[in-house]
Write an enzyme that holds these catalytic residues in place. Structure first.
Site, short mmCIF file in Angstrom:
data_model
loop_
_atom_site.label_atom_id
_atom_site.label_comp_id
_atom_site.label_asym_id
_atom_site.label_seq_id
_atom_site.Cartn_x
_atom_site.Cartn_y
_atom_site.Cartn_z
N ASP A 29 0.87 -1.19 0.00
CA ASP A 29 0.00 0.00 0.00
C ASP A 29 0.91 1.25 0.00
O ASP A 29 1.72 1.42 0.89
CB ASP A 29 -0.88 -0.04 1.26
CG ASP A 29 -1.94 1.05 1.26
OD1 ASP A 29 -3.04 0.78 1.79
OD2 ASP A 29 -1.69 2.16 0.78
N ASP A 123 -3.34 2.12 -5.64
CA ASP A 123 -2.15 2.13 -4.77
C ASP A 123 -2.01 0.90 -3.88
O ASP A 123 -1.22 0.89 -2.96
CB ASP A 123 -2.11 3.43 -3.95
CG ASP A 123 -2.77 3.30 -2.60
OD1 ASP A 123 -3.82 2.64 -2.52
OD2 ASP A 123 -2.23 3.85 -1.63
N GLU A 124 -2.77 -0.13 -4.18
CA GLU A 124 -2.82 -1.27 -3.27
C GLU A 124 -2.89 -2.59 -4.04
O GLU A 124 -3.64 -2.68 -5.02
CB GLU A 124 -4.13 -1.15 -2.50
CG GLU A 124 -4.05 -1.27 -1.02
CD GLU A 124 -5.47 -1.23 -0.45
OE1 GLU A 124 -5.84 -2.19 0.20
OE2 GLU A 124 -6.18 -0.25 -0.69
P1 TTP Z 1 -5.22 5.07 0.88
O1 TTP Z 1 -4.18 4.02 0.64
O2 TTP Z 1 -6.36 4.76 1.76
O3 TTP Z 1 -4.53 6.38 1.47
P2 TTP Z 1 -3.13 7.01 1.17
O4 TTP Z 1 -2.33 6.18 0.22
O5 TTP Z 1 -3.34 8.42 0.73
O6 TTP Z 1 -2.44 7.05 2.60
P3 TTP Z 1 -1.83 5.84 3.45
O7 TTP Z 1 -2.01 4.59 2.65
O8 TTP Z 1 -0.39 6.21 3.65
O9 TTP Z 1 -2.60 5.85 4.73
O10 TTP Z 1 -5.81 5.55 -0.50
C1 TTP Z 1 -5.04 5.64 -1.69
C2 TTP Z 1 -5.45 6.84 -2.51
O11 TTP Z 1 -6.85 6.76 -2.81
C3 TTP Z 1 -5.24 8.17 -1.80
O12 TTP Z 1 -3.93 8.68 -1.98
C4 TTP Z 1 -6.31 9.03 -2.41
C5 TTP Z 1 -7.42 8.08 -2.77
N1 TTP Z 1 -8.51 8.18 -1.77
C6 TTP Z 1 -9.62 8.98 -2.06
O13 TTP Z 1 -9.72 9.54 -3.17
N2 TTP Z 1 -10.60 9.11 -1.12
C7 TTP Z 1 -10.52 8.52 0.13
O14 TTP Z 1 -11.44 8.67 0.95
C8 TTP Z 1 -9.38 7.69 0.41
C9 TTP Z 1 -9.27 6.99 1.75
C10 TTP Z 1 -8.41 7.55 -0.56
MG MG Z 2 -2.09 4.11 0.52
#
Ligand code: TTP
Ligand code: MG
Length: 386
Positions: A29, A123-124
């Protein structure tokens, strides 16, 4: 020598005794994904409190850099609230094409190690590296290599979770963020799960957590005390999932090329279903099951289809669509209730019930709609707290 006395869980013990080996699963992630991409492309943003979203009255953030998170800024927060918490916050608009581009660069790196890659979002992803292309023995070392490749070549930071199944790998990737690398070894899994707060279990939302709380279940060890019968009677089929997870069992495989166009759950009954209450009960069990898989898929469907096979083998399918998609279970339930009330009649005893979710939103549609949804949610919370 294997210390079988350390293996409290019976099934774990047998796996060793029979010489069975565990799978090696990694969940990757990216850290603060959209915000990090912005900091990468615009060096003047590096080290600063940055968030990605639209600077408008209705604007909501998609995510925030770790520098901004220190001030309490987070995903789905209205821009105005975020600016109050962190007045020097820099809000930049999203560039989805660029996030797609980076996402495929990261996937190219994964491919050096394994073809068993299941992306969950941009991103995952889950990776099965049990038999990886580089013949690296320890999954932790594969995770280290992948993190290093991403850092050296894409110039971004990823967190990795390593374990023997998807559930634990996903939990692990969240443990040590940012720049995390966290391993849950089979021997430590039970101890980890026992201490895990119930709300963090995958599939446990606010409502389920509340239900568990009323049953005295606050963490994994409490969940493990509940019998399968009790779990099935309270939660239907998902009860089995909770029962297994509490014991560190999750046999879901890493499924590559998950470009599925739909997901469906069907149930054929031993005896035909006739009474309306019985029909509804069975239908809701199916909805529970499909919802769990749907959440796992990380996509939003615009169409729900109900399928019925009657005792004379006549099959009917009826569907309803919603442009914003079924992002909430209550919304899906309403659509199904509508189909049942207005469109379908239970003319004969039913042999099979099926529910299908299809017509998924693409990534961009999803982002727009999620922002709107999150904004509405914030509004509702604000109004109701008055
Ligand atoms: P996440 O992996 O949940 O968040 P992140 O990568 O920004 O932060 P981290 O993993 O370090 O906690 O989500 C990935 C991407 O998806 C995030 O950069 C933006 C998008 N996203 C949204 O558009 N809306 C949301 O509510 C969330 C949680 C994420
Ligand atoms: Mg993330």
């Amino acid at each position: 020598m294997i210390r079988t006395d350390l293996l409290k869980n019976e099934s774990t013990k047998y796996s060793y005794i029979r010489g069975m080996s565990y799978r090696k699963i990694i969940h990757i992630d990216m850290d603060a994904f959209y915000a990090s991409v912005e900091q990468l492309d615009f060096p003047e943003l590096r080290g600063k409190a940055v968030a990605v979203g639209w600077q408008s009255d209705r604007g909501v953030l998609t995510t925030a850099s770790y520098e901004a998170r220190k001030f309490g800024v987070k995903s789905a927060m209205p821009v105005r609230t975020a600016m109050r918490l962190c007045p020097h916050l820099i809000v930049v608009p999203p560039r989805f094409d660029r996030y797609h581009e980076i996402s495929s660069q990261v996937r190219t790196i994964f491919k050096r190690y394994t073809d068993l890659i299941e992306p969950l979002s941009l991103d995952e992803a889950y990776l099965d590296v049990t038999e990886n292309k580089r013949q690296i023995e320890l999954a932790m070392d594969v995770a280290k290599c992948i993190k290093k490749d991403i850092k050296d070549e894409v110039h971004l930071i990823a967190s990795a979770g390593v374990s023997y199944n998807k559930f634990l790998a996903k939990m692990a990737s969240d443990e040590d963020k940012p720049d995390g690398l966290y391993v849950i070894h089979p021997l430590q899994a039970q101890e980890y799960i026992d201490k895990l707060p119930i709300r963090r279990f995958y599939g446990v939302g606010k409502v389920t957590a509340e239900k568990f709380k009323q049953m005295g279940v606050l963490q994994g060890s409490d969940l493990k005390r509940l019998s399968l019968e009790i779990l099935l009677s309270y939660f239907g089929k998902i009860g089995q999932y909770f029962y297994d997870i509490a014991r560190g069992i999750d046999n879901r495989i890493v499924e590559p090329n998950q470009e599925s166009k739909s997901i469906a759950v069907e149930n054929t009954f031993q005896t035909d279903v006739e009474a309306k209450e019985d029909f509804e009960r069975e239908l809701f069990l199916i909805v529970d099951e499909i919802w769990l898989r749907y959440e796992d898929l990380g996509k939003i469907a615009k169409t729900v289809q109900l399928k019925l096979k009657f005792n004379d083998f006549k099959v009917i399918t009826r569907s309803v669509s919603d442009a914003k998609g079924f992002y909430k279970k209550t919304k899906l339930l309403k659509a199904i209730a509508y189909l049942m009330r207005e469109v379908v009649s239970l003319e004969k005893p039913v042999r099979l019930i099926g529910v299908q979710l299809a017509n998924f939103l693409n990534e961009e549609e999803m982002n727009f709609i999620q922002l709107e949804f999150d904004f509405d949610k914030q509004k509702t919370t604000k109004h109701s707290s008055k």
